[in-house]
Scaffold this motif. Structure first.
Motif, PDB file in Angstrom:
ATOM      1  N   ALA A   1      37.870  24.381 -31.058  1.00  0.00           N
ATOM      2  CA  ALA A   1      38.942  24.517 -29.550  1.00  0.00           C
ATOM      3  C   ALA A   1      38.174  23.662 -28.572  1.00  0.00           C
ATOM      4  O   ALA A   1      37.514  23.056 -28.561  1.00  0.00           O
ATOM      5  CB  ALA A   1      38.136  26.283 -28.277  1.00  0.00           C
TER       6      ALA A   1
ATOM      7  N   GLY B   1      42.069  29.855 -27.247  1.00  0.00           N
ATOM      8  CA  GLY B   1      41.078  29.133 -26.413  1.00  0.00           C
ATOM      9  C   GLY B   1      39.810  29.375 -26.112  1.00  0.00           C
ATOM     10  O   GLY B   1      38.772  29.950 -26.170  1.00  0.00           O
TER      11      GLY B   1
ATOM     12  N   ARG C   1      36.081  28.715 -30.021  1.00  0.00           N
ATOM     13  CA  ARG C   1      37.319  29.947 -29.987  1.00  0.00           C
ATOM     14  C   ARG C   1      37.388  31.157 -29.903  1.00  0.00           C
ATOM     15  O   ARG C   1      36.488  31.755 -30.955  1.00  0.00           O
ATOM     16  CB  ARG C   1      38.102  28.858 -30.810  1.00  0.00           C
ATOM     17  CG  ARG C   1      39.965  29.187 -30.457  1.00  0.00           C
ATOM     18  CD  ARG C   1      40.551  27.886 -32.044  1.00  0.00           C
ATOM     19  NE  ARG C   1      42.025  28.648 -31.411  1.00  0.00           N
ATOM     20  CZ  ARG C   1      42.029  27.157 -31.343  1.00  0.00           C
ATOM     21  NH1 ARG C   1      41.903  26.064 -30.578  1.00  0.00           N
ATOM     22  NH2 ARG C   1      43.758  27.445 -30.184  1.00  0.00           N
TER      23      ARG C   1
ATOM     24  N   ASN D   1      44.385  22.421 -25.602  1.00  0.00           N
ATOM     25  CA  ASN D   1      44.298  23.807 -26.893  1.00  0.00           C
ATOM     26  C   ASN D   1      44.463  24.826 -26.481  1.00  0.00           C
ATOM     27  O   ASN D   1      43.490  25.893 -26.642  1.00  0.00           O
ATOM     28  CB  ASN D   1      42.507  23.454 -26.923  1.00  0.00           C
ATOM     29  CG  ASN D   1      41.558  23.067 -24.941  1.00  0.00           C
ATOM     30  OD1 ASN D   1      42.736  23.325 -24.096  1.00  0.00           O
ATOM     31  ND2 ASN D   1      40.533  23.445 -25.481  1.00  0.00           N
ATOM     32  N   LEU D   2      45.499  25.519 -25.945  1.00  0.00           N
ATOM     33  CA  LEU D   2      45.413  26.705 -25.718  1.00  0.00           C
ATOM     34  C   LEU D   2      46.425  27.017 -26.501  1.00  0.00           C
ATOM     35  O   LEU D   2      47.530  26.926 -26.088  1.00  0.00           O
ATOM     36  CB  LEU D   2      45.309  26.889 -24.074  1.00  0.00           C
ATOM     37  CG  LEU D   2      45.250  28.937 -23.441  1.00  0.00           C
ATOM     38  CD1 LEU D   2      43.290  28.734 -23.755  1.00  0.00           C
ATOM     39  CD2 LEU D   2      45.727  28.347 -22.280  1.00  0.00           C
ATOM     40  N   GLU D   3      46.549  27.992 -27.371  1.00  0.00           N
ATOM     41  CA  GLU D   3      47.691  28.793 -27.654  1.00  0.00           C
ATOM     42  C   GLU D   3      48.120  30.156 -27.377  1.00  0.00           C
ATOM     43  O   GLU D   3      47.902  30.575 -27.211  1.00  0.00           O
ATOM     44  CB  GLU D   3      47.404  28.394 -29.400  1.00  0.00           C
ATOM     45  CG  GLU D   3      48.373  29.001 -30.861  1.00  0.00           C
ATOM     46  CD  GLU D   3      48.241  29.073 -31.744  1.00  0.00           C
ATOM     47  OE1 GLU D   3      49.043  28.716 -32.832  1.00  0.00           O
ATOM     48  OE2 GLU D   3      47.265  28.778 -31.783  1.00  0.00           O
TER      49      GLU D   3
ATOM     50  N   HIS E   1      39.276  20.722 -25.360  1.00  0.00           N
ATOM     51  CA  HIS E   1      39.055  20.347 -24.114  1.00  0.00           C
ATOM     52  C   HIS E   1      39.725  19.165 -23.498  1.00  0.00           C
ATOM     53  O   HIS E   1      38.603  18.580 -23.850  1.00  0.00           O
ATOM     54  CB  HIS E   1      38.882  21.165 -23.255  1.00  0.00           C
ATOM     55  CG  HIS E   1      39.104  20.846 -21.469  1.00  0.00           C
ATOM     56  ND1 HIS E   1      40.449  20.977 -21.281  1.00  0.00           N
ATOM     57  CD2 HIS E   1      38.963  19.776 -20.323  1.00  0.00           C
ATOM     58  CE1 HIS E   1      40.083  20.679 -20.084  1.00  0.00           C
ATOM     59  NE2 HIS E   1      39.127  19.952 -19.481  1.00  0.00           N
TER      60      HIS E   1
END
Length: 315
Positions: free
Chosen positions: A55, A170, A134, A208-210, A57
């Motif tokens: 993960a 994330g 993650r 980086n967030l799904e 950022h």
């Protein structure tokens, strides 16, 4: 005021001079704009091939300044065009390091750009990322609506959202701050029938967030409402000393709105009206207010008659 009078020959000469001047200026502008220039264009970064096991950022803004080489015409149109410009950055190298060098990707970035509008440099050239473990989390979907109903129409049952939860993955520190995930706004005017549609979820602002899935099915039941009146028996509560209490009247008339679909099945069993004897014993009331403690869902009370009842206590 003096007026200059020109002969026919002088007017033709002046007209020819102005025409030549305009042509010369246009030729100069055309030549100037045809020359190559270097100019700066702000562009938005779009990520692809994000690492699946890490993960990340970004530690900088999601926009960069690109130095573009192109003609004066392209520079001019670039200034006039307000559309968002996007460059796609490949993150496959983040599998084993915490930065991406954009200059090493200029060839593939330019491959998707106009041939004569080449990016020759990017500022900043290196993008740095912060990494953490993650995590995966399920959160409820929050429907965002702005609904205006046609007269006598309203929501008649709970909203259905399928699926009701989405999965987000994330960094743990970001997931800990997320309790729900919003949809795009559903804006409807003059609504007079049930709404059934697929609604997109709001995209993540974190690279980086799904979020999965990307959309949900939404059902908002809508029906026409009308008034109905029932006689509801009044229940006496807080008679702690078991007094013999007579109330007058024993029923109250309740006028309320209900949907046409539920109209035949809505009866006194779905209501509860109470009168609190503590109002007399502790508060000294001479009449008891009637309070409705149960009403049908999505119904609205129009009036209750009477609002207060008389009573007699035999000790």
């Amino acid at each position: 005021m003096a007026i200059i009078k020109l002969s026919a020959i002088e007017r033709r000469r002046l007209s020819a001079f102005i025409t030549c001047l305009v042509v010369a200026i246009l030729a100069w502008v055309f030549t100037a704009l045809s020359n190559p220039y270097k100019f700066t264009v702000k562009q938005i970064i779009s990520f692809k091939n994000a690492p699946q096991k890490r993960a990340f950022h970004p530690l900088q803004s999601d926009t960069v300044n690109t130095i573009v080489q192109g003609s004066g015409w392209q520079m001019l149109f670039s200034r006039m065009n307000d559309d968002k410009k996007v460059i796609e950055v490949d993150l496959h190298t983040l599998e084993n390091r915490n930065y991406v060098v954009l200059s090493s990707q200029l060839k593939q970035i330019n491959f998707k750009k106009q041939i004569n509008n080449e990016i020759i440099a990017v500022n900043p050239d290196t993008l740095f990322f912060d990494f953490s473990s993650r995590r995966v989390k399920k959160v409820p979907v929050k429907l965002i609506t702005l609904l205006k109903y046609q007269k006598q129409f309203a929501q008649s049952a709970p909203v259905s959202i399928k699926p009701a939860f989405v999965t987000i993955s994330g960094p743990a520190e970001i997931l800990s701050k997320i309790d729900s995930w919003e949809t795009d706004s559903v804006v409807l005017n003059g609504l007079n029938e049930s709404y059934n549609a697929r609604v997109k979820l709001r995209p993540s602002t974190e690279g980086n967030l799904e979020v999965l899935p990307k959309s949900v099915m939404v059902n908002i039941p809508v029906d026409e409402f009308t008034e109905k009146t029932l006689e509801i028996p009044v229940k006496l509560i807080n008679n702690h000393n078991y007094y013999d209490v007579k109330i007058f009247p024993q029923k109250v008339k309740v006028t309320f709105t209900t949907s046409l679909t539920k109209y035949p099945d809505t009866n006194e069993d779905v209501f509860e009206a109470v009168a609190d004897l503590d109002k007399w014993k502790l508060g000294g009331y001479s009449v008891l207010p009637v309070k409705l403690t149960h009403i049908p869902s999505y119904s609205k009370i129009v009036k209750v008659e009477p609002r207060n009842i008389d009573f007699i206590v035999k000790k």
